[in-house]
Design an enzyme around this catalytic site. Structure first.
Site, PDB file in Angstrom:
ATOM      1  CE  LYS A 147      29.012  14.286  34.200  1.00 23.44           C
ATOM      2  NZ  LYS A 147      29.234  13.031  34.942  1.00 23.44           N
TER       3      LYS A 147
ATOM      4  NE  ARG B  20      27.245  18.251  38.585  1.00 21.89           N
ATOM      5  CZ  ARG B  20      28.171  17.320  38.632  1.00 21.89           C
ATOM      6  NH1 ARG B  20      27.954  16.200  39.247  1.00 21.89           N
ATOM      7  NH2 ARG B  20      29.323  17.531  38.074  1.00 21.89           N
TER       8      ARG B  20
ATOM      9  NE  ARG C 174      37.842  10.502  37.774  1.00 20.85           N
ATOM     10  CZ  ARG C 174      36.664  11.133  37.703  1.00 20.85           C
ATOM     11  NH1 ARG C 174      36.228  11.599  36.553  1.00 20.85           N
ATOM     12  NH2 ARG C 174      35.930  11.275  38.780  1.00 20.85           N
TER      13      ARG C 174
ATOM     14  NE  ARG D  67      37.319  14.107  40.501  1.00 24.63           N
ATOM     15  CZ  ARG D  67      36.257  14.326  39.707  1.00 24.63           C
ATOM     16  NH1 ARG D  67      36.437  14.537  38.414  1.00 24.63           N
ATOM     17  NH2 ARG D  67      35.038  14.335  40.183  1.00 24.63           N
TER      18      ARG D  67
ATOM     19  NE  ARG E  61      31.723  12.057  42.389  1.00 24.10           N
ATOM     20  CZ  ARG E  61      32.787  11.532  41.767  1.00 24.10           C
ATOM     21  NH1 ARG E  61      33.664  10.816  42.436  1.00 24.10           N
ATOM     22  NH2 ARG E  61      32.964  11.748  40.489  1.00 24.10           N
TER      23      ARG E  61
HETATM   24  P1  AP5 Z   1      35.283  10.881  33.040  1.00 19.70           P
HETATM   25  O1  AP5 Z   1      35.271  11.277  31.611  1.00 19.70           O
HETATM   26  O2  AP5 Z   1      36.207  11.603  33.958  1.00 19.70           O
HETATM   27  O3  AP5 Z   1      33.796  10.825  33.618  1.00 19.70           O
HETATM   28  P2  AP5 Z   1      32.860  11.991  34.126  1.00 19.70           P
HETATM   29  O4  AP5 Z   1      31.459  11.607  33.780  1.00 19.70           O
HETATM   30  O5  AP5 Z   1      33.359  13.317  33.645  1.00 19.70           O
HETATM   31  O6  AP5 Z   1      33.078  11.809  35.677  1.00 19.70           O
HETATM   32  P3  AP5 Z   1      33.245  12.875  36.841  1.00 19.70           P
HETATM   33  O7  AP5 Z   1      33.574  12.041  38.068  1.00 19.70           O
HETATM   34  O8  AP5 Z   1      34.225  13.940  36.484  1.00 19.70           O
HETATM   35  O9  AP5 Z   1      31.832  13.441  36.944  1.00 19.70           O
HETATM   36  P4  AP5 Z   1      31.250  14.140  38.166  1.00 19.70           P
HETATM   37  O10 AP5 Z   1      30.015  14.663  37.554  1.00 19.70           O
HETATM   38  O11 AP5 Z   1      31.085  13.302  39.372  1.00 19.70           O
HETATM   39  O12 AP5 Z   1      32.393  15.159  38.592  1.00 19.70           O
HETATM   40  P5  AP5 Z   1      32.587  16.711  38.406  1.00 19.70           P
HETATM   41  O13 AP5 Z   1      34.032  16.987  38.331  1.00 19.70           O
HETATM   42  O14 AP5 Z   1      31.696  17.251  37.340  1.00 19.70           O
HETATM   43  O15 AP5 Z   1      35.624   9.306  33.057  1.00 19.70           O
HETATM   44  C1  AP5 Z   1      35.762   8.590  34.285  1.00 19.70           C
HETATM   45  C2  AP5 Z   1      36.862   7.526  34.135  1.00 19.70           C
HETATM   46  O16 AP5 Z   1      36.468   6.567  33.159  1.00 19.70           O
HETATM   47  C3  AP5 Z   1      38.226   8.079  33.660  1.00 19.70           C
HETATM   48  O17 AP5 Z   1      39.229   7.348  34.290  1.00 19.70           O
HETATM   49  C4  AP5 Z   1      38.235   7.808  32.161  1.00 19.70           C
HETATM   50  O18 AP5 Z   1      39.552   7.621  31.681  1.00 19.70           O
HETATM   51  C5  AP5 Z   1      37.399   6.521  32.071  1.00 19.70           C
HETATM   52  N1  AP5 Z   1      36.600   6.450  30.855  1.00 19.70           N
HETATM   53  C6  AP5 Z   1      35.894   7.465  30.274  1.00 19.70           C
HETATM   54  N2  AP5 Z   1      35.247   7.025  29.181  1.00 19.70           N
HETATM   55  C7  AP5 Z   1      35.537   5.685  29.079  1.00 19.70           C
HETATM   56  C8  AP5 Z   1      35.151   4.660  28.175  1.00 19.70           C
HETATM   57  N3  AP5 Z   1      34.338   4.916  27.140  1.00 19.70           N
HETATM   58  N4  AP5 Z   1      35.596   3.411  28.394  1.00 19.70           N
HETATM   59  C9  AP5 Z   1      36.418   3.153  29.438  1.00 19.70           C
HETATM   60  N5  AP5 Z   1      36.833   4.077  30.329  1.00 19.70           N
HETATM   61  C10 AP5 Z   1      36.391   5.329  30.159  1.00 19.70           C
HETATM   62  O19 AP5 Z   1      31.987  17.282  39.780  1.00 19.70           O
HETATM   63  C11 AP5 Z   1      32.643  17.007  41.000  1.00 19.70           C
HETATM   64  C12 AP5 Z   1      31.858  17.638  42.127  1.00 19.70           C
HETATM   65  O20 AP5 Z   1      31.773  19.072  41.940  1.00 19.70           O
HETATM   66  C13 AP5 Z   1      30.400  17.189  42.283  1.00 19.70           C
HETATM   67  O21 AP5 Z   1      30.304  15.980  43.013  1.00 19.70           O
HETATM   68  C14 AP5 Z   1      29.825  18.403  43.040  1.00 19.70           C
HETATM   69  O22 AP5 Z   1      30.191  18.376  44.394  1.00 19.70           O
HETATM   70  C15 AP5 Z   1      30.538  19.584  42.401  1.00 19.70           C
HETATM   71  N6  AP5 Z   1      29.801  20.147  41.254  1.00 19.70           N
HETATM   72  C16 AP5 Z   1      30.240  20.231  39.970  1.00 19.70           C
HETATM   73  N7  AP5 Z   1      29.299  20.799  39.183  1.00 19.70           N
HETATM   74  C17 AP5 Z   1      28.233  21.072  39.986  1.00 19.70           C
HETATM   75  C18 AP5 Z   1      26.944  21.634  39.748  1.00 19.70           C
HETATM   76  N8  AP5 Z   1      26.560  22.034  38.526  1.00 19.70           N
HETATM   77  N9  AP5 Z   1      26.087  21.760  40.790  1.00 19.70           N
HETATM   78  C19 AP5 Z   1      26.446  21.365  42.040  1.00 19.70           C
HETATM   79  N10 AP5 Z   1      27.657  20.808  42.328  1.00 19.70           N
HETATM   80  C20 AP5 Z   1      28.540  20.669  41.309  1.00 19.70           C
END
Ligand code: AP5
Length: 256
Positions: free
Chosen positions: A41, A122, A161, A194, A205
């Site tokens: 994402k 979410r 990552r 991270r 997660r």
């Molecule tokens: P990346 O693009 O970073 O993936 P992502 O889907 O953004 O993954 P996240 O881990 O950031 O999502 P998340 O939803 O768990 O975390 P968030 O920070 O939102 O890609 C991942 C890896 O793959 C990277 O190394 C990248 O280089 C590689 N990659 C990407 N595309 C690729 C491809 N096509 N091919 C190969 N490699 C690729 O949330 C973290 C925490 O915050 C949550 O767990 C929760 O506790 C809290 N939180 C955040 N928002 C909320 C909410 N709305 N409600 C409640 N809690 C929340």
């Protein structure tokens, strides 16, 4: 950082400074990105903003930015302290904390340049709240994009990552390595892993995502806004697929 990517108001609160936006290709695009942790994402949000304009608005980065500020000046509100605890364990931050934070940054949602929301909503309650905020401003979402990826691929992406603690750029040790090992291509800072990319947090997660995904996808499917994209190809190919699907959806709904 150019003004289309001015995210300080989103990350830190305060007044949004996005003075002018160049004419957008499709007018303002307002997108929500859905998908498992690690489905790409954040990577797609960056690419889509480059192609379509608008601001990348990640909720996870808001919590991480708050924690980074707190470790430099020692202050963190009790709500944000709780949020950081949930995040570290891989659990969802409670809706009331997330919604207070998003409402506080409502100006970024009303911005004429559009947005790509990454990590919000979410839950169905969060989706309903977003719907009300936009409705109150006479604005509508363009689409909710769902990135689909298998569990094995997710684990491989998250465990490899590495992120830049300064500019938040994301790399992967095998698939998207930086030019110099362990160093950010953009600002030369040492990359870090991270805290929630450790195996136990990844398991939590994934479980949390699976519990909430179906009703959230139904919410957008029932409103005709859901677009599913196979995320198992390179970032650029996945972005191209997304743009094609958005173009097709816009053509299907345009009059005549
Ligand atoms: P990346 O693009 O970073 O993936 P992502 O889907 O953004 O993954 P996240 O881990 O950031 O999502 P998340 O939803 O768990 O975390 P968030 O920070 O939102 O890609 C991942 C890896 O793959 C990277 O190394 C990248 O280089 C590689 N990659 C990407 N595309 C690729 C491809 N096509 N091919 C190969 N490699 C690729 O949330 C973290 C925490 O915050 C949550 O767990 C929760 O506790 C809290 N939180 C955040 N928002 C909320 C909410 N709305 N409600 C409640 N809690 C929340």
């Amino acid at each position: 950082m150019n003004e289309l990517h001015e995210r300080n108001a989103w990350l830190n609160g305060g007044v949004a400074f996005c003075a002018t936006h160049p004419a957008q290709r499709w007018g303002s695009c307002r997108l929500v990105l859905l998908g498992a942790p690690g489905s790409g994402k954040g990577t797609q949000a960056g690419l889509l903003c480059e192609r379509l304009g608008g601001c990348h608005l990640p909720t996870g980065d808001v919590f991480r930015a708050a924690r980074a500020r707190a470790s430099s000046n020692g202050k963190l509100s009790s709500e944000l302290e709780q949020a950081v605890g949930y995040m570290r364990r891989g659990e969802l931050v409670p809706d009331e904390i997330v919604l207070a934070l998003v409402r506080h940054r409502g100006q970024c949602l009303r911005c004429a340049g559009g947005f790509v929301l990454d990590g919000f909503p979410r839950t169905v309650d969060q989706a309903e709240a977003l719907h009300k905020i936009l409705q109150g401003e006479n604005l509508a979402l363009t689409a909710a994009i769902h990135y689909e990826l298998s569990g094995d691929q997710v684990v491989a992406r998250l465990s490899g990552r590495r992120i830049c603690p300064d500019c938040k750029a994301s790399f992967h040790v095998a698939k998207q390595p930086p030019q110099a090992e362990g160093i950010c291509d953009h600002c030369g800072v040492r990359l870090i892993q991270r805290e929630d990319d450790q195996p136990e947090s990844i398991r939590v997660r994934m479980r949390t995502y699976q519990e909430n995904a179906a009703p959230l996808l139904d919410f957008y499917r029932n409103r005709g806004l859901l677009i599913s994209i196979d995320a198992d190809s390179s970032p650029v190919e996945t972005c191209e697929r997304t743009i094609t699907a958005l173009t097709d959806a816009a053509a299907a709904t345009s009059p005549g």
